[in-house]
Design an enzyme around this catalytic site. Structure first.
Site, PDB file in Angstrom:
ATOM      1  N   SER A   1       0.843  -1.197   0.000  1.00 51.23           N
ATOM      2  CA  SER A   1       0.000   0.000   0.000  1.00 51.23           C
ATOM      3  C   SER A   1       0.884   1.256   0.000  1.00 51.23           C
ATOM      4  O   SER A   1       1.784   1.346  -0.827  1.00 51.23           O
ATOM      5  CB  SER A   1      -0.967  -0.061   1.188  1.00 51.23           C
ATOM      6  OG  SER A   1      -1.948   0.931   1.065  1.00 51.23           O
TER       7      SER A   1
ATOM      8  N   HIS B   1      -7.618  -5.082  -1.206  1.00 54.91           N
ATOM      9  CA  HIS B   1      -6.390  -4.369  -0.843  1.00 54.91           C
ATOM     10  C   HIS B   1      -5.780  -4.984   0.433  1.00 54.91           C
ATOM     11  O   HIS B   1      -6.495  -5.202   1.401  1.00 54.91           O
ATOM     12  CB  HIS B   1      -6.779  -2.903  -0.603  1.00 54.91           C
ATOM     13  CG  HIS B   1      -5.626  -1.962  -0.515  1.00 54.91           C
ATOM     14  ND1 HIS B   1      -4.787  -1.690  -1.579  1.00 54.91           N
ATOM     15  CD2 HIS B   1      -5.178  -1.206   0.507  1.00 54.91           C
ATOM     16  CE1 HIS B   1      -3.882  -0.805  -1.207  1.00 54.91           C
ATOM     17  NE2 HIS B   1      -4.086  -0.494   0.054  1.00 54.91           N
TER      18      HIS B   1
ATOM     19  N   ASP C   1      -9.326  -4.340  -5.721  1.00 55.24           N
ATOM     20  CA  ASP C   1      -8.680  -3.161  -5.133  1.00 55.24           C
ATOM     21  C   ASP C   1      -8.906  -1.958  -6.059  1.00 55.24           C
ATOM     22  O   ASP C   1      -8.676  -2.071  -7.270  1.00 55.24           O
ATOM     23  CB  ASP C   1      -7.177  -3.468  -5.019  1.00 55.24           C
ATOM     24  CG  ASP C   1      -6.381  -2.404  -4.297  1.00 55.24           C
ATOM     25  OD1 ASP C   1      -6.959  -1.365  -3.926  1.00 55.24           O
ATOM     26  OD2 ASP C   1      -5.169  -2.621  -4.122  1.00 55.24           O
TER      27      ASP C   1
END
Ligand SMILES: *[C@@H]1O[C@H](CO)[C@@H](O)[C@H](O)[C@H]1NC(C)=O
Ligand SMILES: *[C@@H]1O[C@H](CO)[C@@H](O)[C@H](O)[C@H]1NC(C)=O
Length: 312
Positions: free
Chosen positions: A160, A286, A254
């Protein structure tokens, strides 16, 4: 699992504790691994003032002549939350070290909070690499790194927003003496931009707002959403990446999926000389690897990263 890491990152449930030399979100060096780690030794260290790390070494690394690759891990959390010391991140790095027989340094960079501008996590990430490089002649402060790390095999890993930190280390354009970074692994990178890209990226206002909000909340508003730190597709130096290979994971569900995909395409088509591998996990969200540590998809991801590290 006591809590889920929610990718929508308006969660300010973490608080900052200043503990000794190390500033950390909930967790911290006083927050030892929650699961037993029988195959791996670890220690919590301060690299430079304010910037800590958890260092992991496999217990099998007993041959004094054997050098191992080093993976430098930058955790995610929208630049404003989470910690290297939290259980999901700790468990993930542990599993990786165990499976890949590499050394890992999980960086506790300072978060972008009211005390710190957004440049702080980026600068701390760089300070961590400089600290690693200070060991390359065997004279650094940390014996495990002096003795066991193969400085020609360094890989950066982030998930991320941590993937953005890893990529921002501008491998190649800024050289660190003694350090050869030969690979970067980006897990579900938080790549975004002011306008939707491709045909699948969400156009809905709420989803755009979510993507925009991560950057803006972290203090990126003045830089804009088309800054290369969040939108590497617009980086004129995209093809200057000075490592030989990149591994990118994207997750089917995601909202940042397409940017990861297009980033790989851009590396391939813009004249970058290295090798790019793209792995898509359909149906997953995600950072699923942190929420589902034992799932087959997480295990597959770990094995893929392990083979990337061992062929570094
Ligand atoms: C890593 O996992 C793979 C797949 O389960 C396994 O074949 C391999 O032996 C593991 N390696 C280590 C060092 O644990
Ligand atoms: C981060 O590093 C840049 C470049 O060296 C510097 O201009 C900036 O002031 C640093 N940010 C902080 C908060 O120290």
């Amino acid at each position: 699992m006591a809590f889920k890491l929610v990718p929508c990152l308006f969660l300010f449930f973490l608080f900052t504790i200043a503990s000794g030399d190390c500033e950390t979100a909930k967790g911290g060096p006083d927050y030892p691994p929650q699961n037993p780690k029988p195959d791996v030794n670890y220690k919590d260290i301060t690299m430079v003032k304010g910037v800590c790390a958890r260092l992991y070494i496999p217990k099998t690394a007993t041959n004094p002549n054997q050098k191992l690759p080093l993976v430098v891990y930058y955790h995610g959390g929208a630049f404003v939350s989470f910690s290297a010391f939290l259980q999901p991140h700790d468990d993930f790095v542990y599993s990786l070290v165990k499976n890949s027989s590499t050394i890992a340094l999980s960086v506790e960079y300072r978060l972008a909070t009211s005390n710190h501008p957004l440049s702080v996590p980026f600068n701390d990430s760089w300070a961590a690499l400089k600290w690693v490089a200070s060991h390359s002649s065997g004279q650094g402060p940390e014996e495990w790194i002096n003795k066991k790390v193969d400085f020609s095999r360094i890989v950066l890993l982030g998930d991320s927003a941590g993937a953005n930190l890893a990529l921002a280390m501008k491998v190649g354009s800024k050289k660190l003496k003694g350090l050869n970074i030969n690979g970067i692994v980006l897990i579900h990178p938080y790549f975004w931009g002011s306008k939707p890209i491709g045909s699948l990226e969400p156009r809905e206002a709420d989803k755009r707002a979510q993507g925009d909000g991560v950057w803006n909340n972290a203090g990126g508003a003045s830089l804009g959403l088309d800054n290369p730190l969040v939108n590497p597709l617009v980086d004129p130096k995209l093809a200057n990446l000075g490592c030989s290979k990149v591994l990118v994971f994207i997750a089917g569900e995601d909202i940042y999926r397409d940017r990861g995909f297009y980033y790989c395409e851009a590396l391939r088509t813009n004249g970058w000389k290295g090798k790019v591998e793209l792995v898509e996990t359909p149906g997953e969200k995600h950072v699923f690897h942190l929420n589902e540590p034992n799932s087959k998809n997480t295990q597959d991801m770990l094995h893929r990263i392990s083979s990337f590290l061992n062929n570094a």
